[in-house]
Design a protein around this motif. Structure first.
Motif, mmCIF file in Angstrom:
data_model
loop_
_atom_site.group_PDB
_atom_site.id
_atom_site.type_symbol
_atom_site.label_atom_id
_atom_site.label_comp_id
_atom_site.label_asym_id
_atom_site.label_seq_id
_atom_site.Cartn_x
_atom_site.Cartn_y
_atom_site.Cartn_z
ATOM 1 N N LEU A 1 -23.138 -22.576 -11.053
ATOM 2 C CA LEU A 1 -24.519 -23.030 -10.849
ATOM 3 C C LEU A 1 -25.028 -22.654 -9.452
ATOM 4 O O LEU A 1 -26.192 -22.284 -9.282
ATOM 5 N N GLN B 1 -25.914 -18.928 -9.519
ATOM 6 C CA GLN B 1 -27.176 -18.661 -10.216
ATOM 7 C C GLN B 1 -28.357 -19.157 -9.386
ATOM 8 O O GLN B 1 -29.409 -18.504 -9.319
ATOM 9 N N THR C 1 -26.393 -18.212 -18.081
ATOM 10 C CA THR C 1 -26.183 -19.656 -18.266
ATOM 11 C C THR C 1 -25.863 -19.966 -19.719
ATOM 12 O O THR C 1 -24.980 -20.790 -20.025
#
Length: 336
Positions: free
Chosen positions: A17, A20, A46
């Motif tokens: 996460l 990203q 994702t």
């Protein structure tokens, strides 16, 4: 298990996460990088990561789910073979540990069986001089001495009998022989054993039989009755009313009552009288009580499907009730 898996993989999820988010942040700051395609790529990655986690969850938790759901014993046959190297380390460690524990348990079991056999042998050996001692006591002319020695002899006899049945109780199912037992003869035999004690205390028995035959095991039923009658005599005051023993039919079941008029049981002690080692809170100084008689009696009664109930009030005597199973229920005991 999902929550545990997420916590276990928390660092990997946070790293993904973060990566990203960092990519989106750079695309947002740098106008030369088109933001929409980057956002689309992040969405695709994702989605793939979520699918990857779902697949890995099923594979990685299969082994540990089986560990979590298995029964607490030394049998590992219900667990599937480990797949990952870490699972194999856990499996190898558990296998080694269970093998070691099995060996220790086997050694302890052999030691316990040997100790049990030695104790049973010792009890049987002690019975020989105990029988000879009884014959010697019976030949005494001094009645006062004779009564005192007979009482002490009876105490030793009952304690040895209790110890003998305590050791036999775990394998009681192998020792059962269900037949129609003459309840009246069994009661009179046990009363005869306690005769000298009853004479010493000035206590008699009032025996009333409506039903004289019950379907049970004679030896173990005699042991249960012995504990109840012994308790009735022990806790009855000298020259108190007779101990009442009666049998009758109730709701198609045979019921046997043993009622004394002794000191009774304190209401707060009633729920605990069948507990192992419990004596009394009111008469805690009674060093003669072992707290094993009623415990063993209830254990034996449970194996015979006999229900023991007790009613008592402090100072008002005690009534023990044995409710025998119906003939068709004894199939559960014999397995036939």
């Amino acid at each position: 298990m999902i929550k545990k898996y997420v916590i276990e993989r928390k660092s990997w999820i946070l790293l993904f996460l973060f990566g990203q988010g960092l990519l989106l942040f750079i695309a947002y700051l740098d106008y030369e990088i088109p933001f929409s395609p980057i956002l689309y790529i992040v969405f695709l990655f994702t989605t793939l990561f979520a699918i990857f986690l779902t697949i890995r969850y099923n594979r990685e938790t299969k082994f540990f789910k089986q560990l979590e759901e298995r029964e607490i014993n030394l049998d590992l046959s219900s667990i599937a073979d480990a797949e990952s190297p870490f699972e194999q380390i856990v499996e190898t460690s558990m296998t080694s540990l269970t093998e070691r524990l099995s060996q220790i348990a086997s050694r302890h079991q052999v030691a316990l069986e040997q100790e049990k056999d030695e104790l049973l042998s010792w009890i049987h050996e002690v019975k020989t001089p105990l029988t000879a001692m009884r014959l010697m006591i019976d030949r005494l002319d001094d009645e006062t001495m004779k009564a005192a020695l007979t009482y002490e002899w009876l105490r030793i006899h009952l304690l040895l009998d209790q110890q003998l049945h305590q050791k036999r109780l775990p394998s009681m199912e192998n020792d059962l022989y269900i037949e129609y037992v003459d309840l009246e003869a069994l009661i009179y035999m046990e009363i005869k054993t306690l005769k000298s004690w009853c004479i010493q205390k000035g206590i008699g028995f009032d025996v009333q039989f409506e039903v004289t035959k019950v379907l049970s095991d004679a030896k173990w039923l005699a042991f249960i009755l012995r504990q109840l009658l012994t308790n009735a005599v022990k806790y009855s005051d000298s020259d108190s009313s007779d101990i009442i023993v009666k049998s009758y039919q109730k709701h198609e079941r045979t019921v046997l009552e043993v009622k004394d008029h002794g000191r009774g049981i304190n209401p707060k002690d009633l729920p605990r009288i069948f507990d192992k080692g419990f004596t009394s809170t009111t008469w805690h100084q009674d060093s003669a009580a072992t707290g094993m008689g009623l415990y063993l009696a209830q254990k034996a009664a449970q194996a015979l499907l006999i229900h023991i109930a007790v009613h008592s009030e402090a100072g008002g005597g005690t009534t023990f009730t044995l409710t025998f199973p119906q003939p068709n229920e004894t199939v559960r005991i014999t397995g036939m």
